[in-house]
Each structure stands twice: as C-alpha cells, then as structure tokens.
Design a protein around this motif. Structure first.
Motif, PDB file in Angstrom:
ATOM      1  N   ARG A   4     -25.998   0.804  10.788  1.00 17.45           N
ATOM      2  CA  ARG A   4     -24.921   1.790  10.862  1.00 17.45           C
ATOM      3  C   ARG A   4     -23.909   1.531   9.759  1.00 17.45           C
ATOM      4  NH1 ARG A   4     -25.100   0.363  16.580  1.00 17.45           N
ATOM      5  NH2 ARG A   4     -26.298   1.927  17.683  1.00 17.45           N
ATOM      6  N   SER A 173     -27.085   7.153  15.885  1.00 20.02           N
ATOM      7  CA  SER A 173     -26.774   7.456  14.480  1.00 20.02           C
ATOM      8  C   SER A 173     -27.463   6.525  13.485  1.00 20.02           C
ATOM      9  CB  SER A 173     -25.266   7.416  14.249  1.00 20.02           C
ATOM     10  OG  SER A 173     -24.784   6.095  14.431  1.00 20.02           O
ATOM     11  N   GLU A 176     -30.866   8.813  13.518  1.00 12.90           N
ATOM     12  CA  GLU A 176     -30.820  10.273  13.633  1.00 12.90           C
ATOM     13  C   GLU A 176     -29.663  10.860  12.814  1.00 12.90           C
ATOM     14  OE1 GLU A 176     -33.443  11.826  16.194  1.00 12.90           O
ATOM     15  OE2 GLU A 176     -33.854  10.082  14.951  1.00 12.90           O
ATOM     16  N   PRO A 177     -29.968  11.750  11.815  1.00 12.13           N
ATOM     17  CA  PRO A 177     -28.883  12.410  11.078  1.00 12.13           C
ATOM     18  C   PRO A 177     -28.149  13.429  11.957  1.00 12.13           C
ATOM     19  CG  PRO A 177     -31.025  13.271  10.391  1.00 12.13           C
ATOM     20  CD  PRO A 177     -31.298  12.146  11.350  1.00 12.13           C
ATOM     21  N   ALA A 178     -26.940  13.787  11.531  1.00 10.53           N
ATOM     22  CA  ALA A 178     -26.077  14.664  12.343  1.00 10.53           C
ATOM     23  C   ALA A 178     -26.759  15.980  12.696  1.00 10.53           C
ATOM     24  CB  ALA A 178     -24.765  14.925  11.592  1.00 10.53           C
ATOM     25  N   TYR A 179     -27.434  16.617  11.699  1.00 12.07           N
ATOM     26  CA  TYR A 179     -28.012  17.943  11.976  1.00 12.07           C
ATOM     27  C   TYR A 179     -29.094  17.859  13.058  1.00 12.07           C
ATOM     28  CZ  TYR A 179     -32.001  16.548   9.052  1.00 12.07           C
ATOM     29  OH  TYR A 179     -33.091  15.900   8.543  1.00 12.07           O
ATOM     30  N   ARG A 180     -29.838  16.731  13.099  1.00 11.30           N
ATOM     31  CA  ARG A 180     -30.902  16.609  14.098  1.00 11.30           C
ATOM     32  C   ARG A 180     -30.321  16.414  15.501  1.00 11.30           C
ATOM     33  NH1 ARG A 180     -34.674  11.910  12.836  1.00 11.30           N
ATOM     34  NH2 ARG A 180     -34.998  13.033  10.886  1.00 11.30           N
ATOM     35  N   LYS A 228     -21.476  13.723  12.343  1.00 10.75           N
ATOM     36  CA  LYS A 228     -21.423  12.989  11.080  1.00 10.75           C
ATOM     37  C   LYS A 228     -20.266  11.983  11.098  1.00 10.75           C
ATOM     38  CE  LYS A 228     -22.527  12.037   6.820  1.00 10.75           C
ATOM     39  NZ  LYS A 228     -23.721  11.200   6.581  1.00 10.75           N
ATOM     40  N   SER A 231     -21.067   8.971  13.066  1.00  9.82           N
ATOM     41  CA  SER A 231     -22.104   8.134  12.445  1.00  9.82           C
ATOM     42  C   SER A 231     -21.500   7.259  11.346  1.00  9.82           C
ATOM     43  CB  SER A 231     -23.221   8.998  11.873  1.00  9.82           C
ATOM     44  OG  SER A 231     -22.801   9.660  10.698  1.00  9.82           O
TER      45      SER A 231
END
Length: 286
Positions: A4, A173, A176-180, A228, A231
């Motif tokens: 992270r 995070s 996994e990216p924010a959009y997913r 985002k 993350s």
C-alpha cells in the motif's frame, strides 16, 4: 499482493473533492425525495453507476475488471449498500445538516475499525484529531431535536456502515484499483437493490429521471475519487477531510434555500479544517 502506498496530501485533496461531489448528491436527493421513494432512488443511483462503466467495457473489454477478490467486493457492497439506504432515508426525513452530520461522523469510527481489522496503528493524537473534527461537525450542523428520534438512529447506522465500507476499501487497495472497487460495488448494489422494486416500483417523471441521473453520476464520480483517496492513505490519517462535506452542504443550503451560517457554524468549520490539517501534518511526520 502489492504494497500500500502512502500519499496523505494527494489522498486528502481527493477526499475533499469527493466530499464536494457527495454533498451535491445530497442536495439532489433532498430535491427528488419529495416525489420518489427511497427504494427507487437507491436502485437508480446504482444502475447509473453500472452504466457509467459501459464505455470502459466497450473500449477495453472485461480484462481490467477481472478480480480474484469477489468475497471482499461482496463485503464492501454489503456495508456500502446498507449505509446508502440509511443515508438516503436520513436525507429525506431529517434536516440536511443533521443527515450529513451522521454520515460524516463515519471518520470517528474509521480509525477504530482500521485498528481492529487491518491492525493499523491508533494513536492518542489520532483519536484527539477525530474528536476535534466531530465537535466541529456538531457546531456546524447544530443538531435539532430530530436527532433523538428513530430517524436519527438510522442516520447513526449509516455512519457505522460507511466506516466499515471505508476500511474495506483500504483492505482491498493493495490489489484492487479504485475503478474496479466502484464497478463491483455498483454492479452488486444494482442487483440487490432491484429486489425491493418488486413491491415498491413507482412511475417516475422525466424531470425526476434527469435528477436521478445527475445523482447517480455525482455519486459514482465521488465513489471513484474516494476509493482512490483511501488507497493513497489510511482512513485514520485522512478521514477528517470527509468532514468538509458538512461545510459544502452548509454553503449549498445557503445558496439554494437561503440558510445562513451563524457564528457557531463558522467556529465549527474552523475546527473541521484544523482537524484535517492536524491529521495531514501528523501523517507527513510519521
């Protein structure tokens, strides 16, 4: 498993932007809730969230959305959807500032949940920062007697569920990216929130449909930006920036309905900003 990253200044800026979009969404819900029931508002907000991703799927296919963490996404959806039902109900039935107060008291719980769930450190100063921010929220919102009834308990449930949702985003995070995260939340939430429509569906006017579209777009953009933000830094570090939504909601309420902030509101806003800046100063040193 990735590691992270910690970028508190960027995380805080994104969380502030997310809070602005979220407060605009709250105003939209207040406008539409007079003529559209809660079940329809929640479903259409989530449906717009799914449609938001269609261009991505058309251009890039399903590859960016592949995940090995469906269970984590389902837990995040459970917390987030429960928070959404409670929050939308609170906005419809409480004064706007009171409803916002409840949802944005979530940062009070996030450091505690992150400490318990993710074993993230919890310092006395972190707790103090959170309490200062919450006092600021109380001064701005000036909770009315409505806080003591059952609507208020639903508002409080929204804040606890939102805190769990924030920490679940942090937990995912590293891979996994924010959009997913937002895509699976929108997809699962749309499927689950369609169930109550079997008994609660109602016809909706064109004007209300446009409002609901705007609510859905604001909410989805806010979600992606918030995901985002969390993350980039721990909820315990940047959480107080979510309080800015109270300030934004106060300004919008003044412009839209002529509600003017008084001295206690301004003192409260100063405390919210102070808590936010203390939080960032601490995180940069650590």
């Amino acid at each position: 498993m990735g590691t992270r990253s910690v970028k508190p200044v960027q995380g805080a800026a994104l969380l502030a932007l997310s809070a602005l979009l979220f407060s605009l969404m709250g105003v939209g819900i207040r406008e539409v809730s007079g003529s559209v029931n809660n079940e329809s508002v929640v479903f259409l907000r989530n449906l717009v969230g799914v449609l938001f991703f269609l261009p991505l799927i058309l251009f890039k296919g399903l590859r960016p959305l592949k995940t090995t963490r469906l269970k984590s996404h389902l837990w995040r959806t459970t917390y987030g959807l429960a928070a959404m039902y409670c929050f939308f109900y609170a906005i419809a039935h409480l004064p706007l500032a009171d409803a916002m107060l409840f949802t944005y008291s979530a940062p009070l719980f996030t450091p505690l949940i992150a400490w318990w769930w993710l074993k993230e450190p919890l310092s006395k100063r972190m707790l103090l920062t959170t309490v200062v921010g919450l006092i600021g929220v109380l001064l701005v919102a000036k909770p009315s007697a409505a806080l003591l009834d059952s609507h208020a308990l639903i508002g409080l449930a929204a804040s606890v569920m939102a805190a769990f949702a924030f920490v679940s985003i942090r937990e995912m995070s590293d891979t996994e990216p924010a959009y997913r995260i937002v895509f699976y939340f929108s997809l699962f939430s749309a499927l689950l929130s369609a169930i109550p429509l079997t008994w609660a569906w109602q016809p909706i006017s064109e004007h209300d449909l446009w409002l609901l579209l705007a609510i859905g777009l604001l909410a989805t953009a806010s979600q992606i930006i918030m995901s985002k933000a969390y993350s980039l830094a721990s909820p315990g570090l940047i959480g107080p920036f979510a309080y800015l939504a109270i300030v934004f909601a106060g300004l919008i309420a003044w412009l839209r309905w002529g509600e003017t902030p008084d001295l206690t509101s301004l003192i409260g806003a100063a405390l919210i900003f102070s808590a936010s800046l203390l939080s960032i100063a601490r995180s940069k040193r650590s």
